[in-house]
Motif scaffolding. Structure first.
Motif, PDB file in Angstrom:
ATOM      1  N   THR A  82       1.880  -3.722  12.681  1.00  0.00           N
ATOM      2  CA  THR A  82       1.697  -2.405  12.729  1.00  0.00           C
ATOM      3  C   THR A  82       2.759  -1.685  12.922  1.00  0.00           C
ATOM      4  O   THR A  82       3.030  -0.568  12.582  1.00  0.00           O
ATOM      5  CB  THR A  82       0.929  -2.290  14.069  1.00  0.00           C
ATOM      6  N   ASP A 111      -7.198   1.641  17.894  1.00  0.00           N
ATOM      7  CA  ASP A 111      -7.040   0.844  16.589  1.00  0.00           C
ATOM      8  C   ASP A 111      -6.768   1.614  15.297  1.00  0.00           C
ATOM      9  O   ASP A 111      -6.893   1.077  14.535  1.00  0.00           O
ATOM     10  CB  ASP A 111      -8.409  -0.187  16.735  1.00  0.00           C
ATOM     11  N   THR A 112      -6.749   2.949  15.609  1.00  0.00           N
ATOM     12  CA  THR A 112      -6.348   3.618  14.193  1.00  0.00           C
ATOM     13  C   THR A 112      -5.174   4.492  14.639  1.00  0.00           C
ATOM     14  O   THR A 112      -5.474   5.547  15.337  1.00  0.00           O
ATOM     15  CB  THR A 112      -7.706   4.568  13.823  1.00  0.00           C
ATOM     16  N   ALA A 143      -5.607   1.028  10.007  1.00  0.00           N
ATOM     17  CA  ALA A 143      -6.815   0.683  10.729  1.00  0.00           C
ATOM     18  C   ALA A 143      -6.749  -0.666  11.181  1.00  0.00           C
ATOM     19  O   ALA A 143      -6.162  -1.524  10.542  1.00  0.00           O
ATOM     20  CB  ALA A 143      -7.845   0.900   9.580  1.00  0.00           C
ATOM     21  N   ASN A 144      -7.705  -0.872  12.204  1.00  0.00           N
ATOM     22  CA  ASN A 144      -7.376  -2.178  12.896  1.00  0.00           C
ATOM     23  C   ASN A 144      -5.937  -2.553  13.390  1.00  0.00           C
ATOM     24  O   ASN A 144      -5.452  -3.647  13.105  1.00  0.00           O
ATOM     25  CB  ASN A 144      -7.950  -3.173  12.025  1.00  0.00           C
ATOM     26  N   HIS A 193       0.884  -1.090   0.009  1.00  0.00           N
ATOM     27  CA  HIS A 193       0.106  -0.091  -0.044  1.00  0.00           C
ATOM     28  C   HIS A 193       0.943   1.159  -0.107  1.00  0.00           C
ATOM     29  O   HIS A 193       0.455   2.333  -0.479  1.00  0.00           O
ATOM     30  CB  HIS A 193      -0.994   0.054   1.273  1.00  0.00           C
ATOM     31  N   GLU A 197      -4.101   4.528   3.130  1.00  0.00           N
ATOM     32  CA  GLU A 197      -5.096   3.727   4.183  1.00  0.00           C
ATOM     33  C   GLU A 197      -4.868   2.323   4.391  1.00  0.00           C
ATOM     34  O   GLU A 197      -4.717   1.622   3.255  1.00  0.00           O
ATOM     35  CB  GLU A 197      -6.357   4.142   4.107  1.00  0.00           C
ATOM     36  N   TYR A 215      -5.368  -1.395   5.958  1.00  0.00           N
ATOM     37  CA  TYR A 215      -6.346  -2.221   7.052  1.00  0.00           C
ATOM     38  C   TYR A 215      -5.756  -3.361   7.305  1.00  0.00           C
ATOM     39  O   TYR A 215      -5.281  -4.194   6.443  1.00  0.00           O
ATOM     40  CB  TYR A 215      -7.733  -2.331   6.300  1.00  0.00           C
ATOM     41  N   ASP A 255      -6.093  -7.155   8.480  1.00  0.00           N
ATOM     42  CA  ASP A 255      -7.066  -8.069   8.805  1.00  0.00           C
ATOM     43  C   ASP A 255      -6.935  -8.784  10.161  1.00  0.00           C
ATOM     44  O   ASP A 255      -7.990  -9.091  10.705  1.00  0.00           O
ATOM     45  CB  ASP A 255      -7.010  -9.597   8.127  1.00  0.00           C
TER      46      ASP A 255
END
Ligand code: UD1
Length: 419
Positions: free
Chosen positions: A167, A212-213, A184-185, A133, A156, A158, A160
């Motif tokens: 992270t 979580d963001t 995100a997540n 990404h 952005e 995300y 899973d």
């Protein structure tokens, strides 16, 4: 080869201090590579895993100076290769965290896939999806990941699953992209928050770490900085369980009680007394036999998978039936067979273990197959009748600093014996 010899059934009393966090130190050591100027880290625990990460940095050309116990100065200016060494990455999955910083500094990385380990297959697909990404090209070939980029951009991302490592790797790469990245997540672990503090001190802007963001606003050039690593909540949690399993009373210092709330709540459910002592300590005591309870591992702030084996040792001695569900890793019950050798009654069904408590565990010879399984066996040995010999303690040394000294000061009879 070394082993621990433990004479069990002695209640432990006193105060014990949690050391620096292994899982915070490892990503932050990797993150020092993001700048060209040196960083100084304090409260780095003296552990095998830290030594492995230091060797990884040295193999990449970086000079690591140990200024005093727990304090290191890292000189990333000399980083001279994007090839991470197989023999070190194979040893410790966390060394894969250098891939984000390597792409950032050298626009490429050639890193072995970390492969399987004793607690499951542990893929890195989420790390790689995140990198893609951000503009990284990735191929895998003969067990290696080749990653390169000719232009990174924010995006952005995300996840899973709120993977801690993914992270962290994505945050590190994003911190040097002059753009905004939203994860995100994201994992909410306190170690992610500590990494965010480090990256902020290096010059990036990070919002939402611990939720979580996570929003990362990176800058082209980060600078080295000075940072104090947080204390180890898993080590603290392990001592809390030791207090309950031995029927003693321990004040565990150096951890904010909210960081181990899932563990202390479960200790209350089994009948332990839990008292907060200010902002940085808890006191755990236990009289009589624990009661059975159920635990299910989850990402933070849920019950940590890194405390599952230790808590299972306590539940082996409980009055009643307990169900332990491992929801983070698919294969983290290697300690069960060893606990059974000590007289525990456990049935594993898929991701759950049904523990039928017994009156006593009996000391015998057992083997640690991974770090937390080893800690679980130490707890079982401290609570068991007679002598327990624990083999494979190099696993325990990966994550616990001075364990036998700390336990000895609390009244345990534990010896490290070389064979
Ligand atoms: C970190 C901790 C480790 C802890 C774990 C979970 C460090 C150095 N280690 O490991 O002690 O047990 O968090 O709290 O901080 N997964 C994927 N794809 C990925 C990445 C992960 O499927 O790309 C899966 C794993 O197989 C596992 C789950 O996600 O089932 C959790 O893994 P993750 O949170 O990434 O753990 P680590 O960062 O490796």
């Amino acid at each position: 080869m070394e082993k621990f010899c433990i004479q069990g059934m002695k209640p432990l009393f006193g105060k014990v201090q949690a050391g620096g966090s292994k899982n915070a130190a490892l990503p932050i050591l990797a993150a020092t590579l993001l700048s060209e100027s040196p960083s100084v880290l304090h409260n780095v625990p003296d552990l095998l895993d830290v030594q492995t990460m230091v060797k990884v940095l040295e193999t990449l050309g970086v000079k690591v100076e140990r200024l005093s116990r727990g304090t290191y100065r890292i000189h990333p200016g000399d980083l001279n290769t994007s090839n991470a060494p197989y023999e070190l990455i194979r040893k410790m999955r966390a060394s894969f965290l250098v891939i984000g910083p390597l792409i950032s500094r050298l626009q490429r990385a050639h890193v072995p896939l970390p492969g399987g380990c004793a607690i499951g297959s542990r893929p890195v697909d989420l790390h790689l999806k995140g990198f893609i990404h951000l503009g990284v090209k990735v191929t895998t070939h003969s067990g290696y990941i080749e990653a390169w980029s000719d232009g990174l951009k924010g995006d952005e991302v995300y996840l899973d699953f709120p993977s801690v490592g993914a992270t962290e790797n994505i945050m590190m790469l994003a911190a040097t992209i002059d753009d905004e990245t939203i994860i995100a997540n994201a994992a909410r672990e306190p170690e992610v928050v500590d990494l965010a503090r480090f990256l902020s001190a290096m010059g990036a802007e990070i919002e939402g770490a611990g939720t979580d963001t996570v929003i990362v606003r990176g800058v082209k050039k980060l600078r080295g900085c000075e940072h104090y690593i947080i204390n180890d909540r898993i080590e603290a949690g392990t001592f809390c369980v030791i207090a309950a399993a031995t029927g003693g009373e321990l004040t565990v210092q150096g951890v904010h009680p909210s960081l181990i709330l899932s563990v202390t709540t479960k200790l209350e459910e089994v009948g332990a007394q839990v008292k907060r002592v200010g902002d940085q300590a808890v006191c755990i005591s236990m009289e009589g036999r624990p009661r059975g309870t159920d635990i299910k591992t989850m990402p933070f702030p849920g019950f940590p998978t890194d405390m599952q084996a230790q808590f299972m040792s306590l539940l082996c001695l409980a009055d009643g039936v307990s169900v332990v569900t491992e929801a983070v890793f698919e294969n983290r019950f290697a300690h069960v067979g060893e606990l059974e050798r000590m007289g525990a009654n456990i049935k594993v069904e898929g991701r759950s273990a049904v523990v039928l408590g017994v009156d006593t565990l009996t000391g015998t010879q057992v083997t640690a197959t991974d770090l937390r399984a080893g800690a679980g066996l130490v707890i079982a040995g401290l609570a068991a009748e007679g002598e327990t010999e624990i083999y494979g303690i190099s696993h325990v040394d990966r994550g616990y600093e001075d364990l036998e000294c700390k336990l000895g000061l609390l009244g345990a009879t534990i010896e490290r014996v070389s064979e």
